[in-house]
Design an enzyme around this catalytic site. Structure first.
Site, PDB file in Angstrom:
ATOM      1  N   HIS A 245       0.854  -1.182   0.000  1.00 29.13           N
ATOM      2  CA  HIS A 245       0.000   0.000   0.000  1.00 29.13           C
ATOM      3  C   HIS A 245       0.896   1.239   0.000  1.00 29.13           C
ATOM      4  CE1 HIS A 245      -2.823   3.010   1.657  1.00 29.13           C
ATOM      5  NE2 HIS A 245      -3.811   2.196   1.316  1.00 29.13           N
TER       6      HIS A 245
ATOM      7  N   GLN B  97      -5.020  -5.515   6.616  1.00 32.58           N
ATOM      8  CA  GLN B  97      -5.972  -6.413   5.958  1.00 32.58           C
ATOM      9  C   GLN B  97      -6.015  -7.797   6.596  1.00 32.58           C
ATOM     10  OE1 GLN B  97      -8.052  -5.196   4.053  1.00 32.58           O
ATOM     11  NE2 GLN B  97      -7.096  -3.275   3.416  1.00 32.58           N
TER      12      GLN B  97
ATOM     13  N   LYS C 213     -10.823  -0.948  10.283  1.00 30.48           N
ATOM     14  CA  LYS C 213     -10.910  -2.147   9.445  1.00 30.48           C
ATOM     15  C   LYS C 213     -11.276  -3.387  10.257  1.00 30.48           C
ATOM     16  CE  LYS C 213      -7.518  -0.310   6.141  1.00 30.48           C
ATOM     17  NZ  LYS C 213      -8.362  -0.121   4.951  1.00 30.48           N
TER      18      LYS C 213
ATOM     19  N   CYS D 244      -4.806   2.166  -3.956  1.00 30.56           N
ATOM     20  CA  CYS D 244      -3.640   2.748  -3.268  1.00 30.56           C
ATOM     21  C   CYS D 244      -2.427   1.830  -3.384  1.00 30.56           C
ATOM     22  CB  CYS D 244      -3.945   3.032  -1.804  1.00 30.56           C
ATOM     23  SG  CYS D 244      -5.207   4.284  -1.551  1.00 30.56           S
TER      24      CYS D 244
END
Length: 425
Positions: free
Chosen positions: A122, A202, A225, A363
């Protein structure tokens, strides 16, 4: 595997999923997850009944608020299995966490040193290191990916040297959802005495994390997240490493004594938490941890894997589709393109039907350039998503393709399959 009734109960915790004015299917969970009512209520309660600063006075509200904040720190320590609670630093998000580490490491980087990242990072795990090596005239090295989208650890062994000071790698890639072999990478790095930072943005709500077993030096992620509030992140760092850091910022709450001649800083974690923290967010985080703690991470991963496999099975019915690295070890997301269809056009049409997906480079422009891809459509799932939602998505995907004049003669799509679908199942 969760039962139908269990998923229905989970969905009932999320007001945004049950809003009668917002009949949307949300498949953009890698960007941010929806928030359960427990988190929303905790933030509301703080502002309505407990609003006070922390570590500033001895009034009752301040003490209650401070206790809630430190309880969240302790529970976060337990959630990622850190050794000490002082190893948990509150930041504004993953981006600030990485920038904080880059700033604090700058005093340890010399002209002959290098930092290693990967092609699939990222932007927030690229730019801070570019700034650092430019300021220090050091070197940035990049691990390529192999034909399966996975890190090429053979090349890593060629890149790493005694001058490597840090390797900074995502646990799960932001674009394709591939799980990187971070355990092997950490072991290799430590043979060369290099530090390792893992971007867990993630992974944190999909994979059980034990930072002591991983033996990483840093693990960072954003709370939004993992069903928590925005504007808050976690920086885990080994105590022996963080002790060497000089403060990233100066301000209130991180000092022992200030004179015009000298300032004496507090110890961990406060020396790295200048100013008033995001108190409401931290209190809300504790409720997000409680929510996640109701479910086994193995159970979550198994269920989300079923969603991914079902989505892949459905999408493979479409002639001309390319699902990137569909056979790789992955978590909750997948990216795809369809021949002669622009990802943005398709994403916009899906949005018109109330289906939220992500389109573009996510991104992560370097990996797109490396693979010669202009962008993709990304689906990312969470605990509250269902196979019924995937059915509806597929139905409207086919409809969108017809609108875009796509030839569907090779599709196995059947309209009558969707007559039974209800969005709340």
């Amino acid at each position: 595997m969760f039962s139908y009734e269990e998923i229905k109960t989970i969905r009932n915790h999320f007001p945004s999923l049950n809003n009668q004015d917002n009949h949307r299917i949300y498949f953009d969970n890698a960007a941010t997850t929806q928030k359960p009512v427990q988190v929303i209520n905790a933030i509301n309660k703080y502002y309505c009944h407990l609003n006070s600063n922390v570590n500033r006075s001895f009034n009752l509200l301040d003490q209650w608020t401070n206790n809630d904040l430190e309880l969240s720190r302790t529970n976060m320590k337990d959630f990622i299995h850190a050794k000490y609670r002082d190893e948990i630093i509150f930041t504004s998000g993953t981006t600030e966490s990485i920038n904080l580490i880059a700033f604090c490491l700058s005093n340890m980087i010399n002209k002959s040193d290098d930092i290693i990242i990967s092609h699939s990072e990222h932007h927030s795990n690229i730019i801070p290191w570019q700034v650092l090596i430019q300021n220090k005239n050091a070197h940035l090295k990049v691990i390529p990916v192999n034909s399966e989208g996975e890190l090429n650890l053979i090349v890593l062994k060629q890149l790493i040297t005694k001058n490597t000071k840090l390797i900074s790698i995502s646990h799960v890639t932001n674009t394709f959802g591939i799980i990187n072999p971070i355990q092997k990478l950490i072991q290799t790095a430590h043979k060369y005495k290099a530090l390792v930072l893992i971007d867990g943005s993630q992974a944190i709500s999909h994979i059980s994390i034990d930072v002591q077993k991983l033996d990483c030096d840093f693990y960072v992620f954003s709370i939004h997240k993992m069903y928590g509030p925005t504007g808050l992140g976690i920086l885990y760092g080994k105590q022996k490493v963080l002790d060497k850091f000089t403060p990233y910022q100066g301000g209130g709450g991180m000092i022992e004594q200030v004179t015009f001649n000298q300032t004496i800083f507090s110890g961990l974690p406060f020396k790295l938490e200048a100013g008033t923290p995001n108190i409401a967010g931290i209190i809300g985080t504790n409720k997000a941890l409680t929510f996640l703690g109701n479910y086994s991470m193995i159970q979550i991963k198994h269920y989300e894997n079923k969603l991914i496999q079902y989505a892949i099975q459905m999408l493979m019915n479409i002639h001309g589709i390319q699902i990137y690295y569909k056979n790789s070890k992955r978590t909750q997301m997948l990216s795809f393109n369809i021949e002669k269809i622009h990802y943005f056009d398709l994403g916009q049409l899906l949005n018109n039907y109330g289906i939220a997906v992500r389109t573009g480079t996510h991104c992560a422009q370097p990996i797109m350039d490396y693979l010669n891809i202009n962008g993709t459509i990304r689906l990312s799932f969470a605990l509250y998503n269902t196979m019924a939602e995937i059915d509806i998505f597929y139905h409207y995907l086919i409809k969108c393709l017809y609108i875009l004049s796509y030839d569907q003669k090779h599709s196995t799509f059947k309209v009558n399959k969707f007559k039974r679908i209800r969005i709340n199942t």
